[in-house]
Design an enzyme around this catalytic site. Structure first.
Site, short mmCIF file in Angstrom:
data_model
loop_
_atom_site.label_atom_id
_atom_site.label_comp_id
_atom_site.label_asym_id
_atom_site.label_seq_id
_atom_site.Cartn_x
_atom_site.Cartn_y
_atom_site.Cartn_z
CD GLU A 41 -2.57 1.45 2.89
OE1 GLU A 41 -2.74 2.77 3.03
OE2 GLU A 41 -2.79 0.47 3.30
NE ARG A 45 -0.58 8.52 5.60
CZ ARG A 45 -0.13 8.06 6.53
NH1 ARG A 45 1.24 7.94 6.99
NH2 ARG A 45 -0.97 7.17 7.09
CB THR A 69 -3.58 8.23 3.01
OG1 THR A 69 -2.62 7.43 3.46
CG2 THR A 69 -3.99 9.35 3.79
CE LYS A 129 -5.43 1.68 7.42
NZ LYS A 129 -4.49 2.26 6.47
#
Length: 209
Positions: A41, A45, A69, A129
């Site tokens: 993953e 960011r 994210t 998650k």
């Protein structure tokens, strides 16, 4: 295309990586794959995150590549265009889920509380998650969550280490954890000629077995 649960079962650890250099990202992804981890993953960011996703998709095509994210529909479309094979959100982001449904793209939405998990279940999500796992109470808390949601499978992320990961993975509701420790500095204990990332990946690939 694999579904979300199949992706979660590919490896006991999904590396969660924040990218600052595209070249370093490709080398790191290759080391993780060669070490036995089949998923990664890349968190959205940094400015180079999606460029790194494109480069990794080309250089390590057998690695199942996720983008994390992701909070907005626009970010979800950008991740899809960059080559994401699954998308992850740290919390509830229903518009991201809608994009993934329309695109038939595996999605791992995030939750922290029981109420948030219940919301996601009502939306039809069965793989979730839990973030940050260490803050919500670790394995004991997730065991309690699983008693309320027996059909849900969780990927806890946040504050998990190589040492604590087995405590999570022994729970039947947890097919994998997310780990940020994989991109690790050298310790001096690696075999000669082996990168610390590959050594960490090899250890991670054996967790839970």
């Amino acid at each position: 295309m694999a579904d979300t649960l199949a992706i979660m079962k590919m490896s006991p650890v999904i590396p969660v990586v924040t990218i600052h250099s595209v070249d370093d990202a490709v080398a790191m992804a290759r080391d993780m794959y060669d070490g036995g981890l089949k998923t990664i993953e890349i968190t959205q960011r940094t400015q180079v995150a999606l460029e790194a996703v494109r480069a990794i998709a080309q250089a390590v095509p057998d690695l199942c590549l996720g983008v994390g994210t992701v909070w907005t529909a626009a970010q979800a479309h950008e991740a899809l265009d960059a080559g994401a094979q699954f998308i992850v959100s740290p919390g509830i982001a229903d518009e991201v889920g809608a994009v993934c449904r329309d695109a038939d793209l595996p999605y791992l939405p995030g939750a922290q509380t029981v109420s948030e998990v219940a919301h996601l279940v009502r939306q039809g999500w069965q793989q979730i998650k839990l973030f940050p796992a260490s803050v919500i109470g670790g394995p004991s808390a997730i065991k309690a969550y699983a008693a309320v949601f027996p059909d849900v499978r969780f990927c806890p992320t946040g504050g998990i280490t190589e040492q604590s990961a087995p405590d999570y993975l022994k729970l039947p509701s947890i097919p994998c954890v997310g780990g940020s420790w994989l991109a690790t500095p050298a310790t001096g204990d690696e075999p000669a000629g082996q990168s610390p990332t590959r050594a960490a990946a090899e250890r991670a690939a054996r967790l839970g077995r």
